[in-house]
Design a protein around this motif. Structure first.
Motif, PDB file in Angstrom:
ATOM      1  N   LYS A 163       0.806  -1.219   0.000  1.00 21.54           N
ATOM      2  CA  LYS A 163       0.000   0.000   0.000  1.00 21.54           C
ATOM      3  C   LYS A 163       0.839   1.270   0.000  1.00 21.54           C
ATOM      4  O   LYS A 163       0.281   2.370  -0.081  1.00 21.54           O
ATOM      5  CB  LYS A 163      -0.969   0.007   1.182  1.00 21.54           C
ATOM      6  N   ARG A 164       2.154   1.125   0.033  1.00 23.85           N
ATOM      7  CA  ARG A 164       2.997   2.317  -0.112  1.00 23.85           C
ATOM      8  C   ARG A 164       2.799   2.937  -1.501  1.00 23.85           C
ATOM      9  O   ARG A 164       2.948   4.142  -1.665  1.00 23.85           O
ATOM     10  CB  ARG A 164       4.463   1.953   0.112  1.00 23.85           C
ATOM     11  N   LEU A 165       2.465   2.096  -2.474  1.00 24.49           N
ATOM     12  CA  LEU A 165       2.018   2.591  -3.776  1.00 24.49           C
ATOM     13  C   LEU A 165       0.505   2.439  -3.779  1.00 24.49           C
ATOM     14  O   LEU A 165      -0.031   1.353  -3.987  1.00 24.49           O
ATOM     15  CB  LEU A 165       2.639   1.795  -4.921  1.00 24.49           C
ATOM     16  N   SER A 166      -0.197   3.516  -3.519  1.00 21.58           N
ATOM     17  CA  SER A 166      -1.632   3.446  -3.235  1.00 21.58           C
ATOM     18  C   SER A 166      -2.425   2.949  -4.440  1.00 21.58           C
ATOM     19  O   SER A 166      -2.073   3.204  -5.590  1.00 21.58           O
ATOM     20  CB  SER A 166      -2.147   4.831  -2.822  1.00 21.58           C
ATOM     21  N   TRP A 167      -3.490   2.223  -4.129  1.00 20.58           N
ATOM     22  CA  TRP A 167      -4.461   1.819  -5.138  1.00 20.58           C
ATOM     23  C   TRP A 167      -5.752   2.607  -4.894  1.00 20.58           C
ATOM     24  O   TRP A 167      -6.204   2.695  -3.763  1.00 20.58           O
ATOM     25  CB  TRP A 167      -4.751   0.310  -5.065  1.00 20.58           C
ATOM     26  N   PRO A 168      -6.342   3.180  -5.931  1.00 19.84           N
ATOM     27  CA  PRO A 168      -5.921   3.107  -7.340  1.00 19.84           C
ATOM     28  C   PRO A 168      -5.019   4.250  -7.785  1.00 19.84           C
ATOM     29  O   PRO A 168      -4.353   4.139  -8.814  1.00 19.84           O
ATOM     30  CB  PRO A 168      -7.255   3.157  -8.080  1.00 19.84           C
ATOM     31  N   ASP A 169      -5.015   5.374  -7.050  1.00 13.31           N
ATOM     32  CA  ASP A 169      -4.416   6.600  -7.586  1.00 13.31           C
ATOM     33  C   ASP A 169      -2.944   6.449  -7.931  1.00 13.31           C
ATOM     34  O   ASP A 169      -2.517   6.763  -9.052  1.00 13.31           O
ATOM     35  CB  ASP A 169      -4.606   7.750  -6.588  1.00 13.31           C
ATOM     36  N   GLY A 170      -2.154   5.990  -6.965  1.00 13.30           N
ATOM     37  CA  GLY A 170      -0.725   5.901  -7.220  1.00 13.30           C
ATOM     38  C   GLY A 170      -0.386   4.888  -8.290  1.00 13.30           C
ATOM     39  O   GLY A 170       0.397   5.157  -9.216  1.00 13.30           O
ATOM     40  N   PHE A 171      -0.970   3.707  -8.182  1.00 14.33           N
ATOM     41  CA  PHE A 171      -0.663   2.640  -9.127  1.00 14.33           C
ATOM     42  C   PHE A 171      -1.076   3.024 -10.544  1.00 14.33           C
ATOM     43  O   PHE A 171      -0.324   2.823 -11.499  1.00 14.33           O
ATOM     44  CB  PHE A 171      -1.375   1.352  -8.691  1.00 14.33           C
ATOM     45  N   GLU A 172      -2.262   3.583 -10.680  1.00 14.45           N
ATOM     46  CA  GLU A 172      -2.726   3.980 -12.014  1.00 14.45           C
ATOM     47  C   GLU A 172      -1.875   5.101 -12.593  1.00 14.45           C
ATOM     48  O   GLU A 172      -1.590   5.127 -13.800  1.00 14.45           O
ATOM     49  CB  GLU A 172      -4.191   4.404 -11.936  1.00 14.45           C
ATOM     50  N   THR A 173      -1.423   6.024 -11.748  1.00 13.31           N
ATOM     51  CA  THR A 173      -0.593   7.137 -12.218  1.00 13.31           C
ATOM     52  C   THR A 173       0.744   6.639 -12.745  1.00 13.31           C
ATOM     53  O   THR A 173       1.195   7.040 -13.831  1.00 13.31           O
ATOM     54  CB  THR A 173      -0.372   8.149 -11.085  1.00 13.31           C
ATOM     55  N   LEU A 174       1.398   5.763 -11.976  1.00 13.26           N
ATOM     56  CA  LEU A 174       2.700   5.257 -12.408  1.00 13.26           C
ATOM     57  C   LEU A 174       2.562   4.370 -13.646  1.00 13.26           C
ATOM     58  O   LEU A 174       3.388   4.430 -14.560  1.00 13.26           O
ATOM     59  CB  LEU A 174       3.371   4.486 -11.270  1.00 13.26           C
ATOM     60  N   THR A 175       1.510   3.578 -13.703  1.00  9.23           N
ATOM     61  CA  THR A 175       1.277   2.752 -14.891  1.00  9.23           C
ATOM     62  C   THR A 175       1.131   3.620 -16.130  1.00  9.23           C
ATOM     63  O   THR A 175       1.756   3.359 -17.171  1.00  9.23           O
ATOM     64  CB  THR A 175       0.013   1.894 -14.704  1.00  9.23           C
ATOM     65  N   ALA A 176       0.320   4.658 -16.038  1.00  7.66           N
ATOM     66  CA  ALA A 176       0.097   5.537 -17.193  1.00  7.66           C
ATOM     67  C   ALA A 176       1.398   6.188 -17.647  1.00  7.66           C
ATOM     68  O   ALA A 176       1.667   6.316 -18.847  1.00  7.66           O
ATOM     69  CB  ALA A 176      -0.941   6.599 -16.852  1.00  7.66           C
ATOM     70  N   ASP A 177       2.220   6.608 -16.692  1.00  8.23           N
ATOM     71  CA  ASP A 177       3.500   7.238 -17.027  1.00  8.23           C
ATOM     72  C   ASP A 177       4.399   6.269 -17.785  1.00  8.23           C
ATOM     73  O   ASP A 177       5.005   6.614 -18.806  1.00  8.23           O
ATOM     74  CB  ASP A 177       4.184   7.706 -15.744  1.00  8.23           C
ATOM     75  N   ARG A 178       4.485   5.024 -17.298  1.00 14.25           N
ATOM     76  CA  ARG A 178       5.377   4.052 -17.923  1.00 14.25           C
ATOM     77  C   ARG A 178       4.849   3.609 -19.286  1.00 14.25           C
ATOM     78  O   ARG A 178       5.629   3.380 -20.221  1.00 14.25           O
ATOM     79  CB  ARG A 178       5.562   2.848 -17.005  1.00 14.25           C
ATOM     80  N   VAL A 179       3.543   3.492 -19.435  1.00 11.64           N
ATOM     81  CA  VAL A 179       2.982   3.158 -20.738  1.00 11.64           C
ATOM     82  C   VAL A 179       3.289   4.270 -21.738  1.00 11.64           C
ATOM     83  O   VAL A 179       3.707   4.025 -22.871  1.00 11.64           O
ATOM     84  CB  VAL A 179       1.460   2.926 -20.633  1.00 11.64           C
ATOM     85  N   GLN A 180       3.103   5.511 -21.312  1.00 13.92           N
ATOM     86  CA  GLN A 180       3.352   6.646 -22.202  1.00 13.92           C
ATOM     87  C   GLN A 180       4.821   6.695 -22.634  1.00 13.92           C
ATOM     88  O   GLN A 180       5.129   7.060 -23.771  1.00 13.92           O
ATOM     89  CB  GLN A 180       2.951   7.943 -21.493  1.00 13.92           C
ATOM     90  N   LYS A 181       5.730   6.293 -21.765  1.00 13.01           N
ATOM     91  CA  LYS A 181       7.156   6.328 -22.084  1.00 13.01           C
ATOM     92  C   LYS A 181       7.620   5.120 -22.889  1.00 13.01           C
ATOM     93  O   LYS A 181       8.759   5.115 -23.368  1.00 13.01           O
ATOM     94  CB  LYS A 181       7.966   6.464 -20.795  1.00 13.01           C
ATOM     95  N   GLY A 182       6.776   4.107 -23.006  1.00 12.84           N
ATOM     96  CA  GLY A 182       7.132   2.976 -23.848  1.00 12.84           C
ATOM     97  C   GLY A 182       7.627   1.745 -23.118  1.00 12.84           C
ATOM     98  O   GLY A 182       8.117   0.805 -23.762  1.00 12.84           O
ATOM     99  N   PHE A 183       7.498   1.693 -21.798  1.00 15.85           N
ATOM    100  CA  PHE A 183       7.903   0.492 -21.066  1.00 15.85           C
ATOM    101  C   PHE A 183       6.964  -0.657 -21.414  1.00 15.85           C
ATOM    102  O   PHE A 183       5.792  -0.459 -21.752  1.00 15.85           O
ATOM    103  CB  PHE A 183       7.907   0.752 -19.563  1.00 15.85           C
ATOM    104  N   THR A 184       7.486  -1.870 -21.313  1.00 14.56           N
ATOM    105  CA  THR A 184       6.698  -3.060 -21.641  1.00 14.56           C
ATOM    106  C   THR A 184       6.636  -4.082 -20.513  1.00 14.56           C
ATOM    107  O   THR A 184       5.866  -5.035 -20.595  1.00 14.56           O
ATOM    108  CB  THR A 184       7.282  -3.763 -22.881  1.00 14.56           C
ATOM    109  N   MET A 185       7.440  -3.909 -19.472  1.00 17.34           N
ATOM    110  CA  MET A 185       7.560  -4.915 -18.415  1.00 17.34           C
ATOM    111  C   MET A 185       7.725  -4.219 -17.061  1.00 17.34           C
ATOM    112  O   MET A 185       8.394  -3.186 -16.973  1.00 17.34           O
ATOM    113  CB  MET A 185       8.776  -5.813 -18.686  1.00 17.34           C
TER     114      MET A 185
END
Length: 559
Positions: A163-185
Motif C-alpha cells: 500500500k505504499r504505492l496506493s491503489w488506485p491513484d498511485g498505481f494507475e498514475t505510475l502505470t500511465a507514465d510508464r505506458v506513455q514512455k514505452g515500457f513493456t515490463m
C-alpha cells in the motif's frame, strides 16, 4: 478486513476487469463464452467445511483443448469455501473443463464440468492479440506465441503490491507514465519483500500480508488486492515479471511452503501476461544471517528444485529466470532449468561499467544459449549518482552488445518512498534514501530509455548483430567508455558514442549509400547528416557531432 475505500476501489477494479473481458463464472455444467488469450475464470463452492482449507484441499482443472491436448491448470483457494480456476485459452474453439479435487469425495469440487466456447480476440491489447511471451527460436530475445517479437523494456517496482504505492491513484498514475514512455515490463515482488524483516508494516497492502506469521496459510484477501494491480498492468499492455520472494525466504519457509507459495502465484497469475522470476537476489543470504554459506547452498539447491516445479506446474509455460547478485546461471546447480539469464551488475555509477560489460559478454558466450537481460544496475539517483547519462550508457551498451532486453530502476520507486513516510532503514542499519516515488518517476532517465526503445524498434531489432569492430575507436577492456556498434543486416548500422568520443570512423560497411542521422539520446531529436557513401574499403569518417555529449549514429541502408 478492507476499509471502505479499499473495498470500493477493489470492487470498481473488478467491474472494469469484467468489462475488459475477464469473466468470473460461479455456475458450472453449461457452456461459457471467452475470448482467446484473455483471462477467464470460474469458481467452485464447497458445501463441505474444512478446518484448514488452504492446506487440506487442492483443486485443479483438466482442460481439453480443441486439438485434443490436455492441460492441467492449478486452482486457488479464494477464501471461505470457494476455489477458483483462472485460465487464458490460447486459441479459438471449444474447450472441455473438468475439475479434479484432492478430496475426491467432495462432489462440489471434484468432477464438475463445463464447456468453454472461445471466440477470437478482437481488441488491440498486444498480449491478448499475440499470445504469451516466449523465448525466440534463436534464444537471444523474446517473442509472443504467434511469433511477434517482444522488446523487454522493464521498470523496477519491487514493492509495487504494497500500500505504499496506493491503489488506485498511485498505481494507475505510475502505470500511465510508464505506458506513455514505452515500457513493456514491470518487475514486481509477490509480497515476500527484500530489505526488511518479514511482516514489517512497510510490506503490507490494504488486506495485510500474503501469509500468516507462521507461514501456515495464505491470505487470499492480500492476493485479491494484488490481483487488481496485476490486472491493471495487463489491461494497459504491461507484462509483469513476477518475483516470487527474496531468496532468503527459502531457508526461512522451507521448500514445502515455497512450493505452495509458487503454486498459488501460478494459479492466480499464469493466465496474465507474465514471466516468472523465482526469487530476488537468488542465493544471497539474509543480511544479518549467521549461517551465510549454509544458507547460500540451501538457496541454490532449492532454486534448482523450484525451477523444475514451476515448469511442471505452469500450464502456460511462461519463461523462467532468477534475479541474481550477478547472473541467474550462478544461482542454480544446472542452468538448463532456466529460460533466460537475468543480470545484476552494480550500483556504483561509472565504476559499475566494467563489471556490467564483462558480465554481459560472459553470459552471451556461455552455454546454454539464452536471452540476457540486465535486471538491475545503477538505479537512477542511488547514492546521489547514476544519473541519466549512466542510464543511457547502460541501455545502449547492453542492447548493442546483444542483450534481449533491459530493465531500468530509480531510487525511490523500487521501495516506494512517500513524502509522508520515507522508506527508512534497511536491516543493515543504513538507508538508501531517495525522493518520493512520484518525484523519482520523473527523473529523466526513464523517458530517455523510452526514446531509445522507440528508435531501435523502428527496425527489425531482433535481427541485431553486435559488431564492435565496425567502429573505431571502440570499447575495450582498457577503456569501456568508448563506442559500441551493431548492425541489423539489410536495414541499418547503429553506434552509441559516449560523450568522451564524439568522432571516429565506421569500417566494414557494405557498398552502397546510407542515410546518416545523429540521434540525440537525451530528447530524441534527429539531426540529418545526409547521404553518405563508404569508400572502397567500406570506411566512412563520422561527421562532426552537433555538440559535445553522447550520441547515437544511425546509418540506414538506402534502397
Amino acid at each position: 478486513m478492507f476499509d471502505d475505500m479499499s473495498r470500493r476501489s477493489f470492487v470498481k477494479a473488478l467491474a472494469v476487469s469484467a468489462l475488459a473481458g475477464s469473466a468470473a463464472n460461479s455456475a458450472l455444467g453449461e457452456e461459457r463464452v471467452a475470448s482467446s488469450g484473455v483471462p477467464t475464470e470460474w469458481s467452485f463452492v464447497s458445501g463441505k467445511q474444512y478446518s484448514d482449507p488452504f492446506n487440506q484441499v487442492d483443486v485443479d482443472a483438466i482442460i481439453t483443448l480443441p486439438s485434443g491436448q490436455e492441460e492441467r491448470v492449478p486452482g486457488f483457494w479464494s477464501g471461505g469455501s470457494t476455489w477458483r480456476v483462472r485460465y487464458a485459452p490460447p486459441a479459438p474453439g471449444m474447450y472441455r473443463v473438468r475439475s479434479v479435487c484432492s478430496d475426491a469425495a467432495n462432489h462440489d469440487l471434484h468432477d464438475q464440468k463445463l464447456t468453454l466456447k472461445v471466440e477470437p480476440y478482437t481488441g488491440q491489447n498486444t498480449h491478448y492479440k499475440h499470445g504469451v511471451i516466449q523465448v525466440s527460436d534463436d534464444k537471444r530475445h523474446f517473442k509472443h506465441a504467434d511469433g511477434t517479437p517482444f522488446f523487454w523494456l522493464g521498470d523496477t517496482w519491487w514493492m509495487g503490491l504494497c500500500k505504499r504505492l496506493s491503489w488506485p491513484d498511485g498505481f494507475e498514475t505510475l502505470t500511465a507514465d510508464r505506458v506513455q514512455k514505452g515500457f513493456t515490463m514491470v518487475q514486481i515482488v509477490a509480497g515476500l519483500y527484500p530489505d526488511m524483516e518479514p511482516f514489517d508494516e512497510r510490506g503490507a497492502n490494504e488486506a495485510g500480508y500474503p501469509w500468516d506469521r507462521e507461514y501456515k496459510s495464505i491470505n487470499p484477501a492480500y492476493f485479491d488486492m494484488a490481483d487488481v494491480r496485476i490486472q491493471h498492468l495487463a489491461d494497459h499492455g504491461l507484462a509483469a515479471c513476477i518475483v516470487g520472494f527474496w531468496g532468503y525466504f527459502i531457508p526461512r519457509m522451507g521448500m514445502a511452503k515455497v512450493k505452495q507459495h509458487w503454486r498459488y502465484i501460478i494459479a492466480r497469475w499464469s493466465a496474465y501476461p507474465v514471466v516468472w522470476c523465482l526469487a530476488g537476489e537468488g542465493t544471497m543470504p539474509y543480511y544479518l544471517s549467521k549461517t551465510k554459506e549454509q544458507d547460500a547452498e540451501t538457496q541454490k539447491h532449492g532454486l534448482t528444485e523450484l525451477a523444475r516445479y514451476v515448469r511442471a506446474t505452469d500450464p502456460h509455460h511462461h519463461p523462467i529466470t532468477i534475479h541474481p547478485s550477478s547472473s541467474s546461471r550462478l544461482c542454480v546447480d544446472d542452468p538448463n532449468v532456466l529460460d533466460f539469464d537475468m543480470l545484476q551488475t552494480g550500483h556504483s555509477d561509472r565504476e559499475s561499467v566494467p563489471n556490467t560489460i564483462e558480465t554481459i559478454n560472459s553470459s552471451l558466450t556461455a552455454n546454454p544459449t539464452m536471452p540476457v537481460v540486465i535486471g538491475e544496475v545503477c538505479y537512477e539517483g542511488i547514492q546521489e549518482a547514476s544519473r541519466q547519462e549512466v542510464q543511457r550508457f547502460m541501455f545502449w551498451a547492453a542492447i548493442l552488445s546483444g542483450n534481449g532486453g533491459h530493465t531500468y530502476g530509480a531510487n525511490g520507486i523500487w521501495q516506494f518512498n512517500t513524502r509522508e513516510k520515507p522508506y527508512g532503514l534497511s536491516p543493515h542499519g543504513h538507508s538508501w534514501g531517495g525522493p518520493a516515488w512520484d518525484i523519482a518517476a520523473q527523473l529523466p532517465g526513464s523517458g530517455q530509455l523510452g526514446l531509445a526503445k522507440r528508435l531501435i524498434t523502428r527496425y527489425s531489432w531482433w535481427k541485431l548483430q553486435p559488431q564492435p569492430d565496425m567502429i573505431e575507436p571502440r570499447w575495450s577492456k582498457e577503456n569501456y567508455w568508448k563506442p559500441f556498434a551493431a548492425q541489423i543486416p539489410g536495414e541499418a548500422v547503429m553506434a552509441y558514442m559516449p560523450a568522451a568520443y564524439s568522432s571516429g570512423s565506421f569500417h566494414g560497411l557494405k557498398a552502397g549509400s546510407y542515410r546518416a542521422v545523429f540521434f540525440n539520446p537525451t530528447d530524441g531529436v534527429e539531426t540529418e547528416i545526409g547521404t553518405v557513401t563508404p569508400d572502397s574499403s567500406g570506411s566512412w569518417k563520422i561527421a562532426e557531432v552537433p555538440i559535445f555529449q553522447d550520441w547515437v549514429i544511425v546509418l540506414e541502408n538506402k534502397a
